[in-house]
Design an enzyme around this catalytic site. Structure first.
Site, PDB file in Angstrom:
ATOM      1  N   ALA A 195      -4.486   2.794 -66.564  1.00  0.00           N
ATOM      2  CA  ALA A 195      -5.375   3.567 -65.698  1.00  0.00           C
ATOM      3  C   ALA A 195      -5.852   2.672 -64.565  1.00  0.00           C
ATOM      4  O   ALA A 195      -6.025   1.462 -64.746  1.00  0.00           O
ATOM      5  CB  ALA A 195      -6.565   4.124 -66.468  1.00  0.00           C
ATOM      6  N   ASP A 196      -6.069   3.270 -63.411  1.00  0.00           N
ATOM      7  CA  ASP A 196      -6.669   2.541 -62.296  1.00  0.00           C
ATOM      8  C   ASP A 196      -8.184   2.646 -62.331  1.00  0.00           C
ATOM      9  O   ASP A 196      -8.875   1.767 -61.817  1.00  0.00           O
ATOM     10  CB  ASP A 196      -6.122   3.081 -60.972  1.00  0.00           C
ATOM     11  CG  ASP A 196      -4.662   2.723 -60.792  1.00  0.00           C
ATOM     12  OD1 ASP A 196      -4.381   1.576 -60.389  1.00  0.00           O
ATOM     13  OD2 ASP A 196      -3.790   3.571 -61.078  1.00  0.00           O
ATOM     14  N   SER A 197      -8.696   3.722 -62.921  1.00  0.00           N
ATOM     15  CA  SER A 197     -10.139   3.898 -63.120  1.00  0.00           C
ATOM     16  C   SER A 197     -10.365   4.799 -64.317  1.00  0.00           C
ATOM     17  O   SER A 197      -9.535   5.664 -64.621  1.00  0.00           O
ATOM     18  CB  SER A 197     -10.802   4.558 -61.893  1.00  0.00           C
ATOM     19  OG  SER A 197     -10.690   3.776 -60.736  1.00  0.00           O
ATOM     20  N   ILE A 205      -8.098   8.057 -64.079  1.00  0.00           N
ATOM     21  CA  ILE A 205      -7.409   8.125 -62.796  1.00  0.00           C
ATOM     22  C   ILE A 205      -6.211   7.192 -62.869  1.00  0.00           C
ATOM     23  O   ILE A 205      -6.347   6.005 -63.165  1.00  0.00           O
ATOM     24  CB  ILE A 205      -8.342   7.720 -61.640  1.00  0.00           C
ATOM     25  CG1 ILE A 205      -9.504   8.711 -61.535  1.00  0.00           C
ATOM     26  CG2 ILE A 205      -7.568   7.653 -60.327  1.00  0.00           C
ATOM     27  CD1 ILE A 205     -10.532   8.324 -60.489  1.00  0.00           C
TER      28      ILE A 205
END
Length: 304
Positions: A195-197, A205
């Site tokens: 995940a990036d966030s 995200i």
């Protein structure tokens, strides 16, 4: 900030399509460490102001990537309250950036160790995009009868780099187009993505297409796992970030009259589609995981 070297590096990070959020966060910290050593300043106040201005610019250039802002805020808090003469401040700023880089790398290692223990040997896993935590998990499981299904992850096909590493490790791998997700997910024991966030409610995200993979996995009763460091967690009072959109030229299509070409890079996978979250602190399961249904319980890692 008017400094050609660092302005150039800011643009490179903004335009980077190869590296993940954690790698870019560490690169931002490395830029700050170098700036701490080389930025000209007449006194401590000017030095601190110039350095914190650079950090503030770096923190907002990739809004979909939480660890950049989170790690840089930690660095800013330390530098904003540090005392001493100019040379001491330079050394403290560089050392704190280096310490956070090491902390980030260790978190990736610990995430993967938890994931590898969770899945165990003899698993078929499916992934989308290129994640440092997923790649490290595969490295740990490469000699334990791991099999992988990897999407190409258009438009820049970062899945190819994942497959290149898996091939070098002799991990049996099936490489598919993104459009084949729904056909192949039922062949996996689990889906594992990075995940990036992470939003406060657990939604993830990640590279666009992740939400579609989660929907397909839920339909087939395949557990969906998100593996990422706690540095990627957004605070409860933070609103969801802008989902970055890149140049439509990456899709390599002609300029058709009347046609709008979109290239959004990230999507949000709702928390209710995620069954397991893995971080450097351990493994957390959703309250109602799909393997609680006896029909799919055999897919649960460690259930055999």
């Amino acid at each position: 900030m008017n400094h050609p070297q660092f302005n150039r590096e800011i643009v490179e990070i903004r335009d980077d399509r190869i590296h993940g959020a954690s790698e870019l966060a560490r690169r931002c910290l490395a830029i700050l460490a170098e700036a701490a050593k080389t930025l000209p300043a007449a006194d401590c106040d000017e030095f601190r102001q110039r350095l914190l201005t650079l950090a503030a610019e770096l923190a907002v250039i990739r809004p979909s990537m939480a660890p950049i802002g989170n790690l840089l805020r930690r660095w800013q808090e330390r530098i904003g309250t540090a005392n001493g003469d100019l040379e001491l401040l330079r050394r403290l700023a560089a050392e704190h950036a280096a310490a956070l880089i090491a902390l980030s790398r260790q978190a990736v290692t610990d995430c993967a160790a938890h994931a590898a223990r969770w899945f165990g040997p003899g698993r078929t896993l499916m992934t989308h995009s290129l994640s440092s935590t997923v790649l490290e998990t595969c490295r740990l499981l490469r000699n334990q009868d791991l099999r992988m299904i990897v999407t190409e992850s258009r438009p820049l096909t970062e899945g190819r780099r994942m497959v290149e590493r898996l091939s070098a490790w002799n991990v049996p791998t099936t490489y598919i187009t993104d459009a084949q997700m729904g056909l192949f997910v039922a062949r996996a024991d689990g889906v594992l993505v990075g995940a990036d966030s992470l939003l406060a409610d657990g939604s993830a995200i990640n590279k666009v297409g992740t939400a579609l993979l989660a929907l397909a996995a839920r339909e087939c009763g395949v557990p969906f796992h998100v593996c990422c460091e706690s540095f990627k967690q957004r605070a409860e009072n933070e609103s969801p970030p802008e989902l970055e959109e890149m140049a439509s030229a990456e899709l390599e299509v002609p300029a058709w009259p009347g046609v709008s070409v979109r290239n959004v890079y990230f999507d949000i996978t709702p928390a209710q589609l995620i069954d397991v979250w893995i971080s450097e602190t351990g493994v957390r399961q959703a309250v109602a995981a799909p393997w609680k249904n006896p029909a799919v319980s055999a897919r649960r890692p460690g259930s055999e």
